[in-house]
Motif scaffolding. Structure first.
Motif, PDB file in Angstrom:
ATOM      1  N   SER A  47      41.522 -18.891  89.903  1.00 18.90           N
ATOM      2  CA  SER A  47      40.095 -18.547  89.925  1.00 18.90           C
ATOM      3  C   SER A  47      39.223 -19.779  89.674  1.00 18.90           C
ATOM      4  N   LEU A  48      39.820 -20.907  89.291  1.00 21.78           N
ATOM      5  CA  LEU A  48      39.077 -22.160  89.112  1.00 21.78           C
ATOM      6  C   LEU A  48      39.661 -23.223  90.046  1.00 21.78           C
ATOM      7  N   ASN A 123      43.433 -19.574  82.040  1.00 21.95           N
ATOM      8  CA  ASN A 123      42.070 -20.102  81.921  1.00 21.95           C
ATOM      9  C   ASN A 123      41.154 -19.075  81.257  1.00 21.95           C
ATOM     10  N   ILE A 125      39.829 -16.268  82.265  1.00 21.83           N
ATOM     11  CA  ILE A 125      38.849 -15.469  83.031  1.00 21.83           C
ATOM     12  C   ILE A 125      39.405 -14.063  83.286  1.00 21.83           C
ATOM     13  N   ARG A 151      28.047 -26.088  79.809  1.00 21.05           N
ATOM     14  CA  ARG A 151      28.167 -25.266  81.013  1.00 21.05           C
ATOM     15  C   ARG A 151      28.099 -26.075  82.315  1.00 21.05           C
ATOM     16  N   ALA A 155      31.118 -26.579  85.024  1.00 16.98           N
ATOM     17  CA  ALA A 155      30.977 -26.231  86.448  1.00 16.98           C
ATOM     18  C   ALA A 155      31.400 -27.409  87.342  1.00 16.98           C
ATOM     19  N   THR A 158      35.396 -27.825  86.973  1.00 19.54           N
ATOM     20  CA  THR A 158      36.241 -26.754  87.529  1.00 19.54           C
ATOM     21  C   THR A 158      35.748 -26.277  88.888  1.00 19.54           C
ATOM     22  N   ARG A 160      33.466 -24.411  89.467  1.00 18.33           N
ATOM     23  CA  ARG A 160      33.038 -23.015  89.352  1.00 18.33           C
ATOM     24  C   ARG A 160      32.194 -22.877  88.083  1.00 18.33           C
ATOM     25  N   ASP A 161      31.076 -22.139  88.181  1.00 16.90           N
ATOM     26  CA  ASP A 161      30.188 -21.953  87.026  1.00 16.90           C
ATOM     27  C   ASP A 161      30.677 -20.748  86.212  1.00 16.90           C
ATOM     28  N   ARG A 162      31.836 -20.893  85.562  1.00 19.19           N
ATOM     29  CA  ARG A 162      32.447 -19.729  84.924  1.00 19.19           C
ATOM     30  C   ARG A 162      32.644 -19.892  83.411  1.00 19.19           C
ATOM     31  N   ALA A 165      32.432 -16.698  81.395  1.00 19.22           N
ATOM     32  CA  ALA A 165      33.592 -15.808  81.581  1.00 19.22           C
ATOM     33  C   ALA A 165      34.771 -16.279  80.723  1.00 19.22           C
ATOM     34  N   VAL A 166      34.975 -17.601  80.663  1.00 21.49           N
ATOM     35  CA  VAL A 166      36.066 -18.135  79.835  1.00 21.49           C
ATOM     36  C   VAL A 166      35.792 -17.813  78.362  1.00 21.49           C
TER      37      VAL A 166
END
Ligand code: SAM
Ligand code: SF4
Length: 352
Positions: A47-48, A123, A125, A151, A155, A158, A160-162, A165-166
């Motif tokens: 997912s990353l 990770n 998520i 943040r 992003a 990884t 990804r702007d997650r 979620a982590v």
């Protein structure tokens, strides 16, 4: 060794040469080491897209029928624990939470792995939705990867702007009472600046932070030995805010060196995989998601067990093939040697 598409090494289907191997039950290699720590990759999907691991587009999808099933994984776990002396098992990937049958894999494995620890590296998520089921299934340890608490930086790192979620996953793990909760951070020039904030965050949240020197296992092949951040540089970079002292190893096989922060009781771990290689004490054996034994992160010589499983081989034959694969484990990663070559698989396809 020849490679077939997708950066996957061709798996050896015949038994590797075992000349000189004594008749012992465990996973002994020519250099006298015995593997007891089993890492099982469940998928190379993720997912990353961490820059030190995955290519921006992700790794090629492995067809589902090429992945080991929950039943096949549990059978290998049983052979590993009962016949080969494995006592620590870790599920990894890619991102293991992307396997919908993860709780079933843990549950089936727990049933046949009495006395062994069952750990997960993730990770984080989506973990909040799965943690209770995983613990009920028999998961005993958890590592979550987090390189920065910023943040924007997360992003970039990884792709990804997650980060939120982590963080939800980490909170859920803490609420579920996982202790110690270990957090893995890869040490890079890019992460050095935020390292002190990460240490402060870890202390505040009561989690065990471990920095890992970056290894040349990134799909982008951007790793350069001369530019990598060494453990010593981290200690110096943290010095304005935290004094690290008394480096020690809790267990000779543990790759992490523990350092006291400001004299204790808080501590952080540093895994100096490149500059202070622990290959001589390595006790790992790995299974890829497609069911090949990999004796070393850096060794592309893989031995297929999936064919034996699906071809009706009995447990003794599978155990023998696994022993033979490990007998040929290379002495070390050889990163500092002239002529070092990266393995064909990258970290996400091996399982870190
Ligand atoms: N997706 C899960 C995760 O990130 O925790 C599990 C798989 S990931 C490959 C396992 C661990 O390998 C993570 O802690 C990650 O930070 C680490 N890792 C990935 N690439 C690395 C590299 N090039 N050098 C050192 N560690 C790496
Ligand atoms: Fe995915 Fe883990 Fe690799 Fe990051 S380190 S890309 S989360 S497999």
């Amino acid at each position: 060794m020849t490679t077939i598409g997708l950066g996957m090494p061709a798996a050896r289907r015949a038994a590797p040469d075992t000349a000189g191997r004594p008749e012992v039950a465990g996973l002994l290699d020519r250099h006298g080491r015995v593997a007891r720590d089993l890492r099982i990759s469940l998928t190379s999907a993720c997912s990353l897209r961490c820059t030190y691991c995955m290519p921006a587009e992700g790794l090629p999808v492995v067809p589902r029928d090429e992945l080991l099933t929950a039943e096949e994984i549990a059978r290998l776990v049983q052979i590993g624990v009962r016949d080969l002396g494995v006592h620590d098992i870790r599920f990894t990937g890619g991102e293991p939470l992307l396997r919908p049958d993860l709780a079933e894999i843990v549950e089936r494995s727990a049933r046949v792995a009495a006395g062994a620890s069952l750990a997960l590296t993730t990770n984080g998520i989506g973990l909040e939705k799965r943690i209770e089921a995983l613990l009920a299934a028999g998961l005993t340890r958890l590592n979550i990867s987090l390189d920065t608490v910023d943040r924007d930086h997360f992003a970039r790192l990884t792709r990804r702007d997650r980060l939120p979620a982590v963080m939800r996953g980490i909170d859920a793990a803490r609420r579920a009472g996982i202790a110690p909760l270990k957090i893995n951070a890869v040490l890079m020039r890019d992460t050095l600046e935020g390292a002190a904030d990460l240490v402060a965050w870890a202390i505040e949240h009561g989690v065990e932070l471990r920095f890992i020197e970056q290894m040349p296992l990134d799909a982008d092949e951007a790793w350069v030995r001369d530019n990598m951040v060494e453990a010593a540089e981290l200690v110096a970079a943290l010095a304005p805010r935290f004094a690290l002292s008394h480096p020690h190893r809790d267990d000779p096989h543990a790759p992490a060196e523990t350092w006291l922060v400001d004299g204790g009781p808080h501590s952080i771990g540093i895994i100096a995989s490149v500059t202070r290689s622990f290959c001589a004490a390595c006790d790992r054996t790995r299974l890829t998601a497609e069911g090949t034994v990999r004796s070393c992160l850096f060794g592309d010589d893989e031995t297929d067990l999936r064919g034996l499983l699906r071809g009706g081989a009995d447990d003794a034959a599978i155990a023998d093939r696994w022993r033979a694969a490990m007998w040929n484990k290379q002495a070390g990663h050889g990163m500092s040697l002239e002529g070092f070559r990266r393995p064909a698989r990258t970290m996400g396809a091996i399982g870190g």
